[in-house]
Design a protein around this motif. Structure first.
Motif, PDB file in Angstrom:
ATOM      1  N   CYS A  30     -72.813  -2.709   5.911  1.00  0.00           N
ATOM      2  CA  CYS A  30     -73.542  -3.891   6.357  1.00  0.00           C
ATOM      3  C   CYS A  30     -73.618  -3.859   7.881  1.00  0.00           C
ATOM      4  CB  CYS A  30     -72.835  -5.148   5.871  1.00  0.00           C
ATOM      5  SG  CYS A  30     -73.605  -6.669   6.449  1.00  0.00           S
TER       6      CYS A  30
ATOM      7  N   SER B 160     -78.754  -4.140  -6.239  1.00  0.00           N
ATOM      8  CA  SER B 160     -78.483  -5.528  -6.610  1.00  0.00           C
ATOM      9  C   SER B 160     -77.128  -5.983  -6.066  1.00  0.00           C
ATOM     10  CB  SER B 160     -78.539  -5.701  -8.127  1.00  0.00           C
ATOM     11  OG  SER B 160     -77.654  -4.815  -8.763  1.00  0.00           O
TER      12      SER B 160
ATOM     13  N   TYR C 114     -77.638  -6.655  -2.380  1.00  0.00           N
ATOM     14  CA  TYR C 114     -78.341  -7.921  -2.190  1.00  0.00           C
ATOM     15  C   TYR C 114     -77.400  -9.099  -2.467  1.00  0.00           C
ATOM     16  CZ  TYR C 114     -81.876 -11.530  -2.334  1.00  0.00           C
ATOM     17  OH  TYR C 114     -82.600 -12.661  -2.077  1.00  0.00           O
TER      18      TYR C 114
ATOM     19  N   VAL D 108     -75.518  -9.771   0.597  1.00  0.00           N
ATOM     20  CA  VAL D 108     -76.330 -10.484   1.588  1.00  0.00           C
ATOM     21  C   VAL D 108     -76.367 -11.972   1.273  1.00  0.00           C
ATOM     22  CG1 VAL D 108     -78.648 -10.748   2.542  1.00  0.00           C
ATOM     23  CG2 VAL D 108     -77.735  -8.468   2.142  1.00  0.00           C
ATOM     24  N   THR D 109     -76.593 -12.316   0.011  1.00  0.00           N
ATOM     25  CA  THR D 109     -76.700 -13.733  -0.352  1.00  0.00           C
ATOM     26  C   THR D 109     -75.350 -14.447  -0.288  1.00  0.00           C
ATOM     27  OG1 THR D 109     -76.494 -13.186  -2.691  1.00  0.00           O
ATOM     28  CG2 THR D 109     -78.726 -13.417  -1.792  1.00  0.00           C
TER      29      THR D 109
ATOM     30  N   LYS E  78     -80.880 -13.945   3.690  1.00  0.00           N
ATOM     31  CA  LYS E  78     -81.360 -13.553   2.358  1.00  0.00           C
ATOM     32  C   LYS E  78     -82.877 -13.374   2.304  1.00  0.00           C
ATOM     33  CE  LYS E  78     -81.568 -18.140   0.300  1.00  0.00           C
ATOM     34  NZ  LYS E  78     -81.001 -19.007  -0.718  1.00  0.00           N
TER      35      LYS E  78
ATOM     36  N   PRO F 213     -83.226  -9.199   3.919  1.00  0.00           N
ATOM     37  CA  PRO F 213     -81.996  -8.441   3.669  1.00  0.00           C
ATOM     38  C   PRO F 213     -81.937  -7.101   4.395  1.00  0.00           C
ATOM     39  CG  PRO F 213     -83.418  -8.362   1.753  1.00  0.00           C
ATOM     40  CD  PRO F 213     -84.040  -9.320   2.714  1.00  0.00           C
TER      41      PRO F 213
ATOM     42  N   LEU G 192     -82.537  -1.914   1.446  1.00  0.00           N
ATOM     43  CA  LEU G 192     -83.095  -3.056   0.725  1.00  0.00           C
ATOM     44  C   LEU G 192     -84.538  -3.354   1.131  1.00  0.00           C
ATOM     45  CD1 LEU G 192     -80.080  -5.546   0.654  1.00  0.00           C
ATOM     46  CD2 LEU G 192     -80.977  -4.169  -1.197  1.00  0.00           C
TER      47      LEU G 192
ATOM     48  N   PHE H 190     -86.592  -3.747  -2.034  1.00  0.00           N
ATOM     49  CA  PHE H 190     -85.852  -4.431  -3.100  1.00  0.00           C
ATOM     50  C   PHE H 190     -86.533  -5.749  -3.453  1.00  0.00           C
ATOM     51  CE2 PHE H 190     -82.469  -7.310  -4.593  1.00  0.00           C
ATOM     52  CZ  PHE H 190     -82.049  -6.587  -5.681  1.00  0.00           C
TER      53      PHE H 190
ATOM     54  N   PRO I 252     -85.729  -9.181  -5.397  1.00  0.00           N
ATOM     55  CA  PRO I 252     -84.663  -9.956  -6.042  1.00  0.00           C
ATOM     56  C   PRO I 252     -85.038 -10.452  -7.437  1.00  0.00           C
ATOM     57  CG  PRO I 252     -85.069 -10.748  -3.817  1.00  0.00           C
ATOM     58  CD  PRO I 252     -86.126  -9.746  -4.121  1.00  0.00           C
TER      59      PRO I 252
ATOM     60  N   PRO J 279     -84.108  -7.071 -10.021  1.00  0.00           N
ATOM     61  CA  PRO J 279     -83.026  -6.363  -9.336  1.00  0.00           C
ATOM     62  C   PRO J 279     -82.797  -4.930  -9.796  1.00  0.00           C
ATOM     63  CG  PRO J 279     -82.139  -8.048 -10.790  1.00  0.00           C
ATOM     64  CD  PRO J 279     -83.624  -8.216 -10.772  1.00  0.00           C
TER      65      PRO J 279
END
Length: 114
Positions: free
Chosen positions: A23, A37, A40, A43-44, A51, A54, A61, A64, A66, A69
């Motif tokens: 990260c 997923s 992610y 991140v959330t 979010k 991301p 991502l 990606f 959401p 996923p």
């Protein structure tokens, strides 16, 4: 057994695999087999304000979705579209025979069964 060099190479590979995803904000690392997923979810959970973008945490991502996923809907739509194969035109026997004769081959009579 393994030589000293082989052990060092295996250790180095294990270290790289363990820190495959990092990260950009909190520097938490994830294994090489971590799914998008899971990234992610990080991140959330940890960076709720990011979010909507991301990519600020993980470059991987970028594509990606959401809502999808595991990428199953994307795979289904790609499979439904499928590669377009050109249709083969039906060749006539006369065309094949003519092309053989043009190439200098001769036609011989078939021998009958005795």
């Amino acid at each position: 057994g393994k030589s000293h060099e082989e052990r060092q190479a295996a250790t180095a590979k294990a270290r790289l695999d363990a820190t495959a995803y990092m990260c950009k904000i909190c520097r938490q690392t994830f294994m090489v087999n971590a799914k998008l997923s899971l990234l992610y979810l990080h991140v959330t959970a940890k960076h709720d304000d990011k979010k909507d973008s991301p990519v600020e945490c993980f470059d991987s991502l970028a594509d990606f979705d959401p809502a999808d996923p595991d990428g199953k809907n994307k795979a289904k739509s790609a499979a439904a579209a499928g590669p377009v194969k050109p249709k083969k035109s039906a060749k006539k026997k006369d065309d094949d025979l003519a092309s053989l004769l043009d190439a200098g081959l001769t036609v011989s009579k078939k021998k009958g069964k005795k």
